[in-house]
Scaffold this motif. Structure first.
Motif: not given
Length: 456
Positions: A306-311, A206-219
């Motif tokens: 499901a979401v994508r978290i990124m810079e 029973r998946i309630k959330a997927v937080l996909n982290n793809d490129m979280i280091g560039n500013i």
């Protein structure tokens, strides 16, 4: 010169006190503690190690202990196992593999192997929240599996974030389960995500959330902007597996901007406001960047939130590039393009979001709404299951004006399964319901009907 101005809402006047400003969920000291434990030094160390494998291309070397995708995934598994030993074997760590062939980017039979670590929940273990990053890297030619492809930001940063979140969160016990996933085969066609999503569905997760982290280091963006204070959350609207019947109903009741994925994004956005210093998240109402994709999509395809978290500001000179210098411009995804403090900040956002959802009760089930041609609005939902009764204190109704992105107003209504908001007209607002634990943790908000359901 800075000008300060004040805006006084007329809502309380118009509704004679029936609406009060939303104060949000109760602030949790333990979430501040989690943020403080996320280490930029650990993230730098892990990214550096992943870069040291030379290339992590899906089709690259698997036998070497020092180069290629095989060495990288074995090291990741060993790290998860080391983390597990530190918490008395609290993690279930395993490879998840499937042989892929006959695809455009994987023409010959290749084993695509992800690394999964599961921190099982104590009272509701079949309820899952997932944090993922992608193991593989690439250069300009997507089929070039021999050239050096450091993949420091894309996406060693995401995998390092997953490992660091596992180190910190494994020190705690949660009601629901948390999954830490290093997924393979992203650059060749999102295969690791497809394999995991399909297996989760088969196993009844029973998946309630997927937080996909793809490129979280560039500013430092290709647009010349240098900014370490914002991040993006990509979240699609209408659920991908919506039926024709559900679409017809949604046309008359709404829900286009209130899919579970969108309300997951709102939850994460609220966590950034409350717990992550100097970070403002942009909720972007789109599956991913324009015309592009990521490993959250296979979960969206099956109806999971499901979401994508990124810079915020990407540098395309450092993405999918051969290592070279041309006309004074350096190309390639190398360590000097990663800001480790920023990667830690986004990792902390993931960690508090995962912890908040895993400590909270299950999102309300079968939320329904009534109020057509009436002066008031009534919401209802299922009573909690037996294993949740000791967790749940009650429920909180949220609502907002239809042109607002974030929830504006709320009312705690107690441990009931139905509540009427007197003199609040259904036509003028969007509504939702959250479950609240005895210690104040709240689930994501659930919009009524199939369009907003987080499932059972």
């Amino acid at each position: 010169m800075y000008v300060l101005c004040c805006h006084i809402s007329v809502m309380s006047v118009l509704f004679s006190g029936s609406i009060k400003a939303d104060t949000g969920p109760k602030e949790q000291a333990v979430l501040h503690d989690i943020v403080k434990q996320i280490s930029p030094d650990n993230i730098e160390k892990d990214i550096t190690k992943l870069v040291s494998f030379g290339t992590r291309h899906t089709l690259s070397e698997t036998k070497s202990e020092t180069r290629g995708i095989g060495a990288a995934r074995r090291w990741i598994k060993a790290e998860f196992e080391r983390i597990s030993r530190a918490c008395n074997d609290c993690l279930e760590v395993y490879f998840q593999a499937k042989t892929i062939s006959g695809e455009k980017r994987i023409p010959d039979a290749t084993e695509v192997v992800s690394v999964i670590a599961v921190l099982k929940g104590k009272t509701d273990p079949s309820r899952y929240v997932v944090m993922s990053g992608d193991i593989d890297s690439r250069v300009t030619d997507v089929m070039d599996f021999t050239s050096d492809s450091p993949g420091a930001n894309d996406n060693a940063s995401g995998v390092a974030g997953v490992l660091e979140a596992a180190r910190v969160l494994s020190q705690y016990s949660f009601h629901g389960s948390i999954v830490f996933a290093a997924l393979a085969g992203e650059e060749q066609g999102l295969f690791g995500g497809k394999i995991m999503a399909e297996q989760a569905q088969k196993d009844g997760w029973r998946i309630k959330a997927v937080l996909n982290n793809d490129m979280i280091g560039n500013i430092s963006g290709i647009n010349g902007v240098i900014n370490n204070t914002t991040a993006r959350i990509f979240a699609e609207g209408t659920r991908q597996n919506e039926t024709e019947k559900q679409a017809r109903k949604r046309r008359f009741t709404g829900g286009e901007v209130d899919s579970p994925t969108r309300n997951l994004a709102r939850y994460i956005d609220r966590m950034a406001d409350d717990y992550i210093p100097n970070l403002d998240t942009m909720m972007i109402y789109r599956l991913d960047r324009f015309g592009r994709g990521g490993h959250h999509r296979p979960f969206n395809d099956l109806g999971y939130p499901a979401v994508r978290i990124m810079e915020t500001n990407e540098n395309y000179n450092r993405q999918h590039q051969d290592l070279r210098t041309e006309d004074g411009i350096k190309y390639g995804d190398t360590l000097d393009g990663v800001d480790f403090d920023y990667a830690a900040k986004l990792t902390a956002l993931n960690a508090v979001s995962l912890a908040g959802m895993a400590w909270a009760p299950n999102p309300p089930v079968n939320v329904a709404i009534q109020g057509a041609v009436k002066p008031s609005t009534t919401l209802s939902w299922n009573a909690p299951k037996a294993n949740e009764k000791t967790i749940i204190k009650g429920y909180k109704i949220y609502w907002r004006l239809t042109d607002q992105s974030q929830w504006q107003y709320s009312r705690y209504v107690g441990n009931v399964t139905q509540y009427t908001l007197e003199n609040i007209v259904i036509d003028n607002y969007f509504f939702g319901v959250a479950s609240v634990s005895h210690d104040g943790f709240e689930s994501p908000i659930v919009f009524p009907g199939d369009a907003g359901s987080f499932g059972q």
